[in-house]
Design a protein around this motif. Structure first.
Motif, PDB file in Angstrom:
ATOM      1  N   LEU A 232      13.550  -4.335   4.456  1.00  0.00           N
ATOM      2  CA  LEU A 232      13.302  -5.485   5.363  1.00  0.00           C
ATOM      3  C   LEU A 232      12.456  -5.253   6.427  1.00  0.00           C
ATOM      4  CD1 LEU A 232      16.759  -7.335   4.838  1.00  0.00           C
ATOM      5  CD2 LEU A 232      14.440  -7.773   3.501  1.00  0.00           C
ATOM      6  N   ASP A 233      12.489  -3.999   6.953  1.00  0.00           N
ATOM      7  CA  ASP A 233      11.745  -3.541   8.146  1.00  0.00           C
ATOM      8  C   ASP A 233      12.070  -4.450   9.337  1.00  0.00           C
ATOM      9  OD1 ASP A 233      10.025  -1.988   9.580  1.00  0.00           O
ATOM     10  OD2 ASP A 233       8.305  -3.520   9.227  1.00  0.00           O
ATOM     11  N   SER A 234      13.541  -4.825   9.216  1.00  0.00           N
ATOM     12  CA  SER A 234      13.985  -5.709  10.572  1.00  0.00           C
ATOM     13  C   SER A 234      15.267  -5.699  10.653  1.00  0.00           C
ATOM     14  CB  SER A 234      13.459  -7.155  10.189  1.00  0.00           C
ATOM     15  OG  SER A 234      13.851  -7.826  11.253  1.00  0.00           O
ATOM     16  N   LEU A 235      15.872  -5.321  11.613  1.00  0.00           N
ATOM     17  CA  LEU A 235      17.515  -5.425  11.749  1.00  0.00           C
ATOM     18  C   LEU A 235      17.900  -7.000  11.937  1.00  0.00           C
ATOM     19  CD1 LEU A 235      18.207  -2.445  14.377  1.00  0.00           C
ATOM     20  CD2 LEU A 235      18.523  -2.605  11.940  1.00  0.00           C
ATOM     21  N   LEU A 236      17.017  -7.771  12.456  1.00  0.00           N
ATOM     22  CA  LEU A 236      17.448  -9.273  12.402  1.00  0.00           C
ATOM     23  C   LEU A 236      17.433  -9.771  11.242  1.00  0.00           C
ATOM     24  CD1 LEU A 236      17.573 -11.718  14.053  1.00  0.00           C
ATOM     25  CD2 LEU A 236      15.177 -12.157  14.388  1.00  0.00           C
ATOM     26  N   LYS A 237      16.473  -9.450  10.209  1.00  0.00           N
ATOM     27  CA  LYS A 237      16.485 -10.096   9.022  1.00  0.00           C
ATOM     28  C   LYS A 237      17.557  -9.457   8.109  1.00  0.00           C
ATOM     29  CE  LYS A 237      11.481 -10.667   8.272  1.00  0.00           C
ATOM     30  NZ  LYS A 237      10.195  -9.934   7.694  1.00  0.00           N
ATOM     31  N   THR A 238      18.020  -8.348   8.476  1.00  0.00           N
ATOM     32  CA  THR A 238      19.152  -7.448   7.736  1.00  0.00           C
ATOM     33  C   THR A 238      20.539  -8.546   8.249  1.00  0.00           C
ATOM     34  OG1 THR A 238      17.993  -5.600   7.760  1.00  0.00           O
ATOM     35  CG2 THR A 238      20.492  -5.804   7.527  1.00  0.00           C
ATOM     36  N   GLY A 274      25.448  -2.431  16.551  1.00  0.00           N
ATOM     37  CA  GLY A 274      24.041  -2.082  16.282  1.00  0.00           C
ATOM     38  C   GLY A 274      23.597  -0.680  16.165  1.00  0.00           C
ATOM     39  N   LYS A 275      22.426  -0.380  16.115  1.00  0.00           N
ATOM     40  CA  LYS A 275      22.022   1.073  15.993  1.00  0.00           C
ATOM     41  C   LYS A 275      22.239   2.067  17.099  1.00  0.00           C
ATOM     42  CE  LYS A 275      17.145   0.417  17.526  1.00  0.00           C
ATOM     43  NZ  LYS A 275      15.824   0.406  17.405  1.00  0.00           N
TER      44      LYS A 275
END
Length: 305
Positions: A232-238, A274-275
């Motif tokens: 997804l190239d996005s933590l927000l989308k995940t 989070g990461k």
């Protein structure tokens, strides 16, 4: 890789597998109770020891690649302890399987094999050549050396799919085969049903795996591991995807307060963890299912339901 210490070795090879195994033991206990109205030690032991063996063996293999005098000395010192730990779990697994129907052994092997082969390079071209030779077909003796070995971990999205399937459907089929129960339980374990428990568990376990990928996002992206967050190239989308899926389960099974509470807890963790969050806090995500199953068991034990 950081230098291995005694505490890191024991934590990785012994404590972490036990912590993960507890979640499988709790889930299989609930399934056992739903199916036959009691706790049967055999499927619980099979699920828990399988978890320990798969994770401990994988972590032990990772530890053995450590270089450096101090790390090598620690590994050499504690490897016998790890092997004893693995042997005890293997013995308990063998005992539980020997007292269970043959189907339990089949399903245990079927669902643990992908986990054991998770990072193992598989040369499918050679396997194909062997198969063609076995059936008498024409085949080339020359194996294309340009073909890269197949690695399950490298298949896009497979990590989350396998984790969710093995830790939900795999556990279900092991418990079901060990108990030889019907797919529709006659035991009244309200507010639970087997189908709802299975769906909830698959979503929850898959969600936890994706949260682990959120934690390792930077490393996976650099190494080219195609996890869901990387794809997804996005933590927000995940996070948005996980929220929608957990909310869907919450809505579908809103009559079950334990599934509702677990899903709400999982959604909260999606936005809290989070990461940069220390790894131990992700154990809350790991046990976002177990906590509420144990709560149900305690309420039931004290006749509060």
């Amino acid at each position: 890789m950081a230098t291995t210490t005694a505490s890191s070795f024991i934590s990785s090879v012994i404590l972490q597998p036990i912590i993960v195994a507890i979640s499988s033991a709790v889930y299989s206990s609930l399934l056992s109770y739903e199916m036959v109205g009691k706790l049967d030690w055999r499927p619980i032991a099979i699920c828990a020891t399988s978890d320990v063996l798969v994770i401990a063996a994988d972590h032990l293999k990772d530890q053995e690649v450590v270089t450096g005098t101090r790390g090598a000395a620690v590994i050499k010192r504690f490897t016998p302890l790890a092997r004893i730990f693995l042997a005890l779990n293997a013995s308990l697994l063998a005992a539980a399987l020997s007292l269970s129907p043959p189907q339990a052994t089949f399903f245990t092997a079927a669902f643990t094999a992908p986990a054991f082969l998770w990072t193992t390079p598989l040369d499918l071209s050679r396997a194909s050549a062997v198969l063609k030779k076995f059936i008498g077909a024409n085949y080339s003796r020359e194996v294309n050396k340009d073909n890269k070995p197949f690695v399950i971990k490298r298949v896009p999205g497979m990590k989350a799919f396998f984790s969710g399937t093995i830790r939900s459907c795999g556990v279900f089929f092991v418990v079901h085969s060990a108990l030889q129960s019907s797919l529709t339980s006659t035991h009244n374990a309200l507010p639970w049903t087997i189908a709802e428990t299975l769906v909830w568990s698959m979503v929850n376990r898959t969600g936890h795996c994706i949260m682990s990928d959120v934690r390792d996002y930077d490393e996976d992206k650099e190494a080219g591991v195609p996890t869901i967050p990387v794809l997804l190239d996005s933590l927000l989308k995940t996070r948005m995807l996980l929220t929608i899926v957990h909310a869907a389960v919450l809505t579908a099974f809103r009559h079950n307060p334990f599934i509702v509470a677990s899903s709400c807890f999982a959604i909260a963790l999606v936005w809290i963890l989070g990461k940069d969050t220390p790894k131990p806090y992700f154990r809350l995500s790991l046990h976002s299912q177990s906590i509420f199953i144990v709560t149900y068991a305690l309420l039931l034990a004290f006749n509060l339901l």
